[in-house]
Enzyme design. Structure first.
Site: not given
Length: 249
Positions: A155-157, A160
């Site tokens: 999710a973070y990757s 971003k």
């Protein structure tokens, strides 16, 4: 920290995630360099403390993933500051650390809502005010994870990476309007957000940095402040890197 006296004189900035970490460091530096700052953050108690500490003139306690809250905050902040010249979108969360097939749906949705939707709402709200003035600087915080991807951080990757794409699109839209939009892709640096991660994840990210260390907040804050200043005048729709050599593109 080297201060460039007067660099932000006459400029008004919004810094999201401004009550801690990189957001606080950027806001403090903008004030020290003559600017007027409004801090946006979810943590209302920290906001008041940081307001007094750095001399911010306005604070808004809000969740950037709430569109109505962002629209209300933009209106009250504009009224308080009189103008909006700079937006630094530093608010963000890491989410769960888990393989994609086990990734909690609730965490996925929350990370997307904060890191991507919230950033979109803030960018969308501020652009009309900058267009009216014929000037603006937008700095969106991405990550090396958006370029390379970090395992167990889908999710973070993903969000971003999306921030990079959004910023490239926006920068090209505004290239001839006096408004510059760029993204920063830092590697892991010492900040409160590391408390959201297991030590194994932090150790993995440190191991990927050729300099062999985590970054310092002031190193990324210095880059953000350049990006947010009039000095950054011929680079837009791009990414700046503070990754200790991890990413070179």
């Amino acid at each position: 920290m080297r201060v460039f006296a007067g660099r932000f004189a006459g400029r008004a900035a919004i810094v999201t995630g401004g009550a801690s970490g990189l957001g606080k460091a950027v806001a403090s530096r903008i004030v020290a360099e003559g600017g007027t700052v409004a801090l946006w953050d979810l943590n209302s108690e920290a906001l008041e403390a940081v307001r007094d500490e750095i001399g911010a003139v306005h604070v808004e306690a809000l969740d950037v993933s709430d569109l109505q809250a962002v629209e209300a905050a933009i209106a009250s902040t504009h009224a308080a500051l009189g103008q909006i010249d700079v937006l630094v979108c530093s608010a963000g969360i890491t989410g769960a650390t888990a393989p994609l097939h086990e990734y909690p749906i609730e965490s996925w949705l929350r990370v997307v809502n904060v890191n991507l939707n919230g950033l979109f709402y803030c960018n969308r709200a501020v652009v009309p005010l900058m267009l009216a003035n014929g000037y603006g600087r937008i700095v969106n915080l991405s990550s090396v994870a958006g370029k390379e991807g970090n395992p167990n951080a889908s999710a973070y990757s993903a969000t971003k990476a999306a921030v990079i794409g959004l910023t490239k699109s926006l920068g090209k839209e505004l290239a001839d309007k006096g408004i510059i939009a760029n993204a920063l892709t830092p590697a892991t640096f010492e900040s409160p957000i590391l408390a959201q991660l297991p030590k194994s994840q932090v150790d993995y990210m440190r191991s990927k940095i050729p300099m062999g260390r985590l970054g310092e907040i002031d190193e990324s804050a210095a880059m953000v402040c350049f990006m947010a200043s009039e000095e950054c005048s011929f680079t837009t729709a791009s990414t700046f890197d503070t990754s200790g050599g991890r990413t070179t593109f």
